[in-house]
Design a protein around this motif. Sequence first.
Motif, PDB file in Angstrom:
ATOM      1  N   PHE A  61       0.835  -1.199   0.000  1.00  0.00           N
ATOM      2  CA  PHE A  61       0.000   0.000   0.000  1.00  0.00           C
ATOM      3  C   PHE A  61       0.876   1.256   0.000  1.00  0.00           C
ATOM      4  CE2 PHE A  61      -4.653   0.426   1.062  1.00  0.00           C
ATOM      5  CZ  PHE A  61      -4.757   1.776   0.772  1.00  0.00           C
ATOM      6  N   THR A  77      -5.680   5.868   3.648  1.00  0.00           N
ATOM      7  CA  THR A  77      -5.623   4.650   4.465  1.00  0.00           C
ATOM      8  C   THR A  77      -6.685   4.672   5.566  1.00  0.00           C
ATOM      9  OG1 THR A  77      -3.791   5.664   5.699  1.00  0.00           O
ATOM     10  CG2 THR A  77      -3.202   4.008   4.057  1.00  0.00           C
ATOM     11  N   ALA A 107      -4.937  -1.475   5.070  1.00  0.00           N
ATOM     12  CA  ALA A 107      -4.671  -0.054   5.339  1.00  0.00           C
ATOM     13  C   ALA A 107      -3.905   0.151   6.645  1.00  0.00           C
ATOM     14  CB  ALA A 107      -5.989   0.711   5.386  1.00  0.00           C
TER      15      ALA A 107
END
Length: 433
Positions: A61, A77, A107
Amino acid sequence: MRKLPLAIWAMVVGAFAMGADEFIVAGVVREIAQSLNVTIGAVGALESVYALGVAIGAPVFTALGTRFGRRSMLLTTTGVFLLGNLVSALGPAYATIMAGRIISAMAHGAFLGIAAVYAAELVDPSRKGRAVAIVFSGLTASTVLGAPIGAAIGQALGWRFTFWTLVVFGGIALLGLIGSLGRRGAADVQHEHHHDPRPGAEFEGLDAHALAHLGGAGQGPTMREQLAALRRPAVWGALVTTMLGYGGVFTSYVYLAPQITEVTGFEAGWVTPLLLLFGIGLFLGNHLGGKLADRALMPTVIATLGALAVALFAMTFAVESRPATVVMMLVFGTAAFAVVAPLQLRVMTAAGQAPDVASAANISAFTLGSAIGIYLGGAAIDGGLGLSSVNWVGGLLTTAGLLTALATWRRADQRPAVPADHHHHAPPAAHHH
């Protein structure tokens, strides 16, 4: 301590929500199993898959997010975390809830990794360690309170409300971040150093060494620089140190309750107050670790890992005696979290100008270390070594982390923060949105 930027407190709430997500299901395992008509093991998988999602999601991510500013990534996030918990709260079936867990877990690690970097940027260089420790205090609180909050809310209102609680905390964090970060990522940095409208003024007064660690408040370095930082031996040394060194904590922690009742002989009612004593230790250790890391980073990494290893070995004998157990719960808690901020700051320092992906990878290292520790502890108990064996197994794991830190110390100290192959940028003040 001077007043901290409001954004840091919003990150604390976010860290609390995400940390609680990791533990909250533990408080309502039986309720979820009965409601969805699945086994307790299947509900346990909601926890282990979450941990796996954190470990995988953190660097992936963050790497994907390098093209966006850190401010945008913090907001994204937090939003993804909110969405995942909405899916879990509303999910009609086990598979939907599992999907929600995976979404929010992806996240979790990226948020914590970026928040650690951003918080360190929002204060002057002498307070970086404390800023990182304050963000992680949200995680500390959730470690202590996550399962009890989940259990209390789940029993009072039903297990779905445990997920709604996470939605509420995530929402508060998101609104706090939107409000405090404003449109410019560096708003808080300017607040720290006196307001000056000139471009790049917020970086004046920071020495070259500090600038080497700033990828620019709010705007991260490129994907190529981030991945180049991950190739450095000093970064890998730091990541392995985190995984092994911190792994010892959960080897023992997860099995504390049965040790307290079966080995020490306390009544079941003593478990909660003793775990809260451990929790007080976590707060003390987190504050202490951050403060010491600002003074001398590598000596603090070595000292805190050494103290943790000693505490774990001592727990093996302490659990045989009630007074010793009470004292050691506080000592173990303090040692367990004194290592967190120094280990996180060490990885960020080793990564130099591109700390985001390395910082997030370190969150994965914490999670993987915990998973390895839990597995080894379970294997020791199942192998007939006795409940208290988890303590010395954890001690050996942390000692391996300490040896890794010692072996990589010279490299960490001798390498400049930004290697020669890394071109220097001027601080990208122009990129602030």
